[in-house]
Enzyme design. Structure first.
Site, PDB file in Angstrom:
ATOM      1  CG  ASP A 143      18.805   0.817  -6.201  1.00 25.90           C
ATOM      2  OD1 ASP A 143      17.083   0.446  -5.602  1.00 25.90           O
ATOM      3  OD2 ASP A 143      19.752   0.865  -6.080  1.00 25.90           O
ATOM      4  CB  ILE A 149      12.172   9.338 -11.625  1.00 25.16           C
ATOM      5  CG1 ILE A 149      11.697   9.150 -13.276  1.00 25.16           C
ATOM      6  CG2 ILE A 149      13.348   8.936 -12.444  1.00 25.16           C
ATOM      7  CD1 ILE A 149      11.588   7.587 -13.609  1.00 25.16           C
ATOM      8  CG  HIS A 188      22.793  -6.906  -4.291  1.00 27.37           C
ATOM      9  ND1 HIS A 188      23.126  -6.083  -3.820  1.00 27.37           N
ATOM     10  CD2 HIS A 188      22.819  -6.543  -5.973  1.00 27.37           C
ATOM     11  CE1 HIS A 188      23.795  -5.410  -4.846  1.00 27.37           C
ATOM     12  NE2 HIS A 188      23.335  -5.280  -6.163  1.00 27.37           N
ATOM     13  CG  ASN A 206      19.055  10.554 -16.325  1.00 29.49           C
ATOM     14  OD1 ASN A 206      19.454  10.854 -17.368  1.00 29.49           O
ATOM     15  ND2 ASN A 206      20.814  10.093 -15.706  1.00 29.49           N
ATOM     16  CE  LYS A 248      19.719  -2.716  -5.403  1.00 29.96           C
ATOM     17  NZ  LYS A 248      19.830  -0.971  -4.747  1.00 29.96           N
ATOM     18  CG  LEU A 278      20.111   5.331 -19.423  1.00 31.57           C
ATOM     19  CD1 LEU A 278      21.352   6.563 -19.521  1.00 31.57           C
ATOM     20  CD2 LEU A 278      18.841   5.598 -20.345  1.00 31.57           C
ATOM     21  CE1 TYR A 304      25.338  -1.881  -5.977  1.00 31.96           C
ATOM     22  CE2 TYR A 304      24.069  -0.394  -5.768  1.00 31.96           C
ATOM     23  CZ  TYR A 304      24.221  -0.821  -5.836  1.00 31.96           C
ATOM     24  OH  TYR A 304      23.593  -1.910  -6.991  1.00 31.96           O
ATOM     25  N   GLY A 341       0.871  -1.293  -0.178  1.00 35.09           N
ATOM     26  CA  GLY A 341       0.155   0.187  -0.156  1.00 35.09           C
ATOM     27  C   GLY A 341       0.518   1.475  -0.196  1.00 35.09           C
ATOM     28  N   GLY A 386      20.417   5.980  -8.946  1.00 37.57           N
ATOM     29  CA  GLY A 386      21.161   5.139  -8.466  1.00 37.57           C
ATOM     30  C   GLY A 386      22.018   5.596  -8.608  1.00 37.57           C
ATOM     31  CB  THR A 427      27.441  14.521 -15.387  1.00 36.17           C
ATOM     32  OG1 THR A 427      28.777  14.258 -15.446  1.00 36.17           O
ATOM     33  CG2 THR A 427      27.514  16.082 -16.250  1.00 36.17           C
ATOM     34  CD1 TRP A 443      27.033  -0.574  -9.099  1.00 39.61           C
ATOM     35  CD2 TRP A 443      26.224  -0.978 -10.752  1.00 39.61           C
ATOM     36  NE1 TRP A 443      27.567  -1.516  -9.824  1.00 39.61           N
ATOM     37  CE2 TRP A 443      27.218  -2.266 -10.877  1.00 39.61           C
ATOM     38  CE3 TRP A 443      25.966  -0.706 -11.898  1.00 39.61           C
ATOM     39  CZ2 TRP A 443      27.721  -2.700 -11.724  1.00 39.61           C
ATOM     40  CZ3 TRP A 443      26.004  -1.914 -13.106  1.00 39.61           C
ATOM     41  CH2 TRP A 443      27.409  -2.938 -13.398  1.00 39.61           C
TER      42      TRP A 443
END
Length: 337
Positions: A57, A29, A124, A284, A91, A228, A62, A23, A32, A277, A34
């Site tokens: 995320d 979006i 993970h 993004n 994770k 990507l 990492y 719920g 990330g 960047t 990593w």
């Protein structure tokens, strides 16, 4: 599991959310992290939060959760962001699958991220490594350089330990990452708390249509990592250099990368593009535009089932390092999806 318009975010950009099976809302979006290097990831997260992102995320392996946590702590202290406005995923690493190790690993992640709970905690990978004491991330190796695997711990027993973390209030939802359909079904077969999410590689060259449908039929949302393509090349073009995506982008005043992200979001997926960047971090999330049915189909036709994300480093024989582990999800001859 349709994407729905939400009120999270702001500052322009895409503020859609998905409703998880517990719920709770999750921003479509996210940022990330990593391969976001130490010394740069904090600035990227700060830029993201300042420009409307409300989903980050993370993962213990990492190696950058402490730097990210410092940014969260600063934002909370300044009052520019409340904990309730932020959705954080982390994770559990492969070396922490034994049930007794799960909660301590999560508690270390929480200390690093400066949080009392994470919104979503994922296993993970399905394959387990042996535990190295006094760590929450390790890649233990034998003398010949091969990995020391834990072949006794099952995904079901690890899952039960994650369920206990939900009971303890350390995470709001739990899920899986890099599991194939058979492995997802195995966890579902014993789950008291159903997985809320499966995070896998998805991009125009790896559309994952059967796996997404499999999850959706079972009330499990899907997050697309490496949206990507992580440099995948098909017919001489990367995703961001693909002429079909570029042509569609021209019609909307957007880049090929933005078209790829929008295509995934319009399919109802959560998407976690990574960049350090600043301009690209902002771009993004600037994907709140609709592709036509014809454009959606044109992107879908680019699929080549090309897995290019991190399936584990390659061994001398050219196969993924963990392919000999019985739970490695992408082994040759394994499930179709």
């Amino acid at each position: 599991m349709e994407a729905c318009m939400g009120c999270l975010g702001g500052k322009g950009g895409d503020a859609r959310t998905v409703i998880l099976n517990n719920g709770r809302e999750m921003p479509v979006i996210g940022l990330g992290t990593w391969q976001a290097p130490k010394g740069q990831v904090g600035a990227a997260v700060k830029t993201a939060l300042e420009n409307g992102y409300r989903h980050v995320d993370c993962a213990a392996v990492y190696g950058n959760e402490a730097e990210i946590g410092a940014v969260f702590e600063e934002a909370f202290a300044k009052g520019t962001l409340t904990r309730e406005e932020l959705f954080v995923t982390s994770k559990l690493w492969n070396s922490e699958h034994a049930p007794a190790d799960v909660r301590p690993a999560l508690e270390q992640t929480l200390r690093d991220l400066k949080l009392d709970y994470v919104d979503l905690y994922l296993i993970h990978w399905p394959q387990a490594f042996e535990k190295v004491n006094a760590t929450n991330v390790s890649i233990p190796k034998n003398a010949d350089g091969t990995i020391k695997y834990d072949l006794k711990t099952t995904s079901r027993s690890t899952w039960a330990a994650l369920e206990a973390c939900v009971d303890a209030g350390l995470c709001r939802a739990i899920g899986l990452s890099n599991f194939n359909s058979e492995q997802v079904a195995d966890v579902l077969g014993a789950a008291r708390i159903k997985p809320a999410m499966l995070q896998v590689e998805v991009h125009p060259y790896l559309s994952q249509v059967p796996l997404v449908a499999f999850c959706r039929e079972r009330g499990i949302a899907v997050t697309a990592y490496s949206p990507l393509g992580t440099g995948a090349v098909i017919d001489g073009s990367t995703v961001v250099g693909n002429p079909v995506l570029q042509e569609i982008g021209k019609a909307h005043g957007k880049s090929a990368a933005q078209v790829a992200i929008a295509w995934l979001a319009q399919r109802g997926l959560v998407v976690i593009p990574k960049s350090v960047t600043p301009a690209r971090v902002v771009q993004n999330r600037d994907v709140a535009f609709d592709l036509t049915a014809e454009e959606m189909t044109a992107v879908a036709k680019l699929n080549k089932d090309c897995r290019n994300g991190f399936g584990g480093p390659l061994s001398a024989d050219g196969l993924p390092r963990d392919v000999k582990h019985p739970l490695y999800p992408f082994r040759p001859g394994g499930p179709a999806f």
